[in-house]
Design a protein around this motif. Structure first.
Motif, PDB file in Angstrom:
ATOM      1  N   GLU A 149      10.553 -14.917 -24.854  1.00 51.28           N
ATOM      2  CA  GLU A 149       9.779 -13.672 -24.810  1.00 51.28           C
ATOM      3  C   GLU A 149       9.144 -13.357 -26.165  1.00 51.28           C
ATOM      4  O   GLU A 149       8.053 -12.803 -26.236  1.00 51.28           O
ATOM      5  N   LEU A 150       9.843 -13.750 -27.244  1.00 49.50           N
ATOM      6  CA  LEU A 150       9.298 -13.517 -28.580  1.00 49.50           C
ATOM      7  C   LEU A 150       8.015 -14.321 -28.825  1.00 49.50           C
ATOM      8  O   LEU A 150       7.172 -13.934 -29.626  1.00 49.50           O
ATOM      9  N   LEU A 151       7.863 -15.444 -28.124  1.00 54.04           N
ATOM     10  CA  LEU A 151       6.670 -16.272 -28.295  1.00 54.04           C
ATOM     11  C   LEU A 151       5.389 -15.541 -27.908  1.00 54.04           C
ATOM     12  O   LEU A 151       4.302 -15.934 -28.317  1.00 54.04           O
ATOM     13  N   ASN A 152       5.544 -14.483 -27.121  1.00 51.61           N
ATOM     14  CA  ASN A 152       4.375 -13.742 -26.648  1.00 51.61           C
ATOM     15  C   ASN A 152       3.969 -12.616 -27.592  1.00 51.61           C
ATOM     16  O   ASN A 152       3.143 -11.774 -27.228  1.00 51.61           O
ATOM     17  N   HIS A 153       4.558 -12.577 -28.800  1.00 54.23           N
ATOM     18  CA  HIS A 153       4.275 -11.476 -29.716  1.00 54.23           C
ATOM     19  C   HIS A 153       3.734 -12.001 -31.043  1.00 54.23           C
ATOM     20  O   HIS A 153       3.968 -13.151 -31.416  1.00 54.23           O
ATOM     21  N   SER A 165       2.032  -6.655 -31.796  1.00 51.19           N
ATOM     22  CA  SER A 165       1.268  -6.648 -30.545  1.00 51.19           C
ATOM     23  C   SER A 165       1.587  -7.907 -29.754  1.00 51.19           C
ATOM     24  O   SER A 165       2.240  -8.831 -30.260  1.00 51.19           O
ATOM     25  N   ARG A 166       1.117  -7.932 -28.525  1.00 50.32           N
ATOM     26  CA  ARG A 166       1.270  -9.124 -27.710  1.00 50.32           C
ATOM     27  C   ARG A 166       0.156 -10.115 -28.042  1.00 50.32           C
ATOM     28  O   ARG A 166      -0.907  -9.737 -28.518  1.00 50.32           O
ATOM     29  N   SER A 218      -1.889  -3.276 -25.359  1.00 51.92           N
ATOM     30  CA  SER A 218      -0.965  -4.294 -25.868  1.00 51.92           C
ATOM     31  C   SER A 218      -0.757  -4.203 -27.378  1.00 51.92           C
ATOM     32  O   SER A 218      -0.098  -5.049 -27.968  1.00 51.92           O
ATOM     33  N   PHE A 219      -1.313  -3.154 -28.001  1.00 50.11           N
ATOM     34  CA  PHE A 219      -1.156  -2.975 -29.448  1.00 50.11           C
ATOM     35  C   PHE A 219       0.005  -2.030 -29.764  1.00 50.11           C
ATOM     36  O   PHE A 219       0.445  -1.252 -28.922  1.00 50.11           O
ATOM     37  N   GLN A 220       0.406  -2.089 -31.016  1.00 50.47           N
ATOM     38  CA  GLN A 220       1.348  -1.148 -31.605  1.00 50.47           C
ATOM     39  C   GLN A 220       2.637  -1.038 -30.783  1.00 50.47           C
ATOM     40  O   GLN A 220       3.037   0.043 -30.363  1.00 50.47           O
ATOM     41  N   ILE A 221       3.277  -2.175 -30.576  1.00 54.30           N
ATOM     42  CA  ILE A 221       4.588  -2.204 -29.927  1.00 54.30           C
ATOM     43  C   ILE A 221       5.647  -1.872 -30.970  1.00 54.30           C
ATOM     44  O   ILE A 221       5.555  -2.278 -32.129  1.00 54.30           O
ATOM     45  N   ASP A 222       6.677  -1.132 -30.569  1.00 52.76           N
ATOM     46  CA  ASP A 222       7.757  -0.773 -31.493  1.00 52.76           C
ATOM     47  C   ASP A 222       8.518  -2.032 -31.910  1.00 52.76           C
ATOM     48  O   ASP A 222       9.100  -2.719 -31.071  1.00 52.76           O
TER      49      ASP A 222
END
Length: 378
Positions: free
Chosen positions: A164-168, A233-234, A149-153
């Protein structure tokens, strides 16, 4: 009153029966080692025995609990010790890489070791003791760190809606920024201190990319950042469970045995590790930029040391409680023995004395019973 032969015989049999009963009790005490074998023999001894035995069982259970506490806390301390060593190694590597004499290829090699140390820290955070995760608060059945769940683009945020943004979240410079709001093509993240991180996109379609990243603090100082400066990340990448795992060591005394993940293995730690790795792989990074990571790593090292000190303080208290439990066990067993166990020397002497009395009673009874006609016919 006239005493008849039958009265003498009945009295003799009654006394013999009492003698047999007393012999039976003494033999029971000798064979069992206990004062009584039935509660009806002495209800006071029986009731006291139940209370004392309950106390003994409680002490034994608390001692078993203390063994679990030792196992848990010693595993925690060992994991924190290995994690501290890993962070010290990261600091050494960062200090080396901050030297401007290092070339891009050399820093890239250091980045590979930092990546391995990152995975090592993840494995330490996911340490299990007795098949329970010890760094996930009260949620001991799920691993606290999810490396995937790390290093999301960050460019992918443009396609997400507000829910959905709340989960990041974003990790930057030892702090974590959670999604706050959207303003047109800008996603705003904020940390607990009120600092903000604004990610602005060049459009709203799937091909949108980050146009700018602006970091603002409460002192109204703004910095322009690059994508490599942050780690997205999430929220569930690292556990935020704050529940305590408590084990009862004395009646009414519960000791928390776990280390809270947010104190050591938090999103800020793993985010900064990824940021360092990205900086080492970035050909535009210079010694000054890498030097800034040293203070950040020192902060995480201090957190590790402070948490180990907290664990050590609690472990010292557990050792004192364990010593008290050992004393209570000795006292409880002694009281239980004094209440229930028979005095074997006294029992043996009483038994021999009762046997002599019984033989004398048999002899006296034989002389009391008068001869009958059958005795003369023999």
């Amino acid at each position: 009153m006239r005493v008849t032969q039958s009265m003498l015989a009945d009295n003799s049999l009654r006394h013999l029966s009492k003698g047999y009963d007393q012999l039976g009790k003494l033999q029971d005490q000798l064979s069992t080692g206990k004062k009584i074998s039935r509660a009806s023999e002495d209800p006071v001894v029986a009731m006291n025995g139940m209370r004392y035995r309950t106390q003994t069982v409680e002490v034994e259970q608390f001692q078993r609990n203390s063994n679990e506490v030792y196992n848990w806390m010693e595993s925690t301390d060992e994991a924190l010790d290995k994690s501290t060593q890993a962070l010290q190694r990261v600091r050494e590597l960062t200090t080396q890489a901050a030297n401007d004499s290092y070339e891009e290829g050399q820093r890239s090699n250091i980045a590979k070791e930092v990546s391995q140390l990152f995975e090592h820290l993840v494995s330490m955070a996911n340490t299990k003791s007795n098949n329970k995760y010890i760094f996930n608060g009260s949620n001991t059945t799920n691993q606290p760190v999810n490396e995937d769940s790390f290093q999301i683009d960050p460019d992918g945020l443009s396609t997400l809606n507000e829910q959905e943004l709340l989960n990041h979240q974003i990790a930057y410079d030892g702090s974590v920024y959670h999604f706050s709001e959207t303003d047109g093509n800008t996603a705003v993240f904020a940390n607990e201190n009120g600092d903000t991180m604004e990610l602005t996109y060049d459009g709203t379609n799937e091909d949108s990319q980050i146009d700018s990243i602006t970091h603002s603090n409460t002192e109204e100082v703004e910095d322009d950042l690059e994508k490599n400066d942050i780690v997205l990340s999430r929220n569930d990448a690292v556990s935020t469970n704050t529940g305590n795992v408590e084990i009862e060591l004395l009646k009414g005394v519960n000791i928390p045995v776990n280390s809270k993940p947010q104190n050591v293995f938090n999103s800020a730690l793993f985010g900064d590790m990824k940021r360092l790795e990205q900086a080492l792989e970035d050909p535009d990074s210079d010694g000054e930029a890498l030097t800034e990571f040293i203070d950040t790593i020192d902060t995480h090292l201090d957190n590790m040391v402070n948490e180990r000190a907290e664990i050590g303080a609690r472990l010292n208290r557990v050792e004192m409680i364990d010593d008290r439990l050992s004393n209570q066990e000795v006292i409880a067993e002694r009281i239980l023995s004094d209440n229930e166990d028979a005095d074997m020397e006294k029992v043996m002497i009483d038994l021999m004395s009762q046997e002599n009395v019984h033989r004398a009673a048999l002899g006296a009874g034989a002389r009391i019973i008068q001869p009958t006609l059958m005795d003369f016919l023999r």
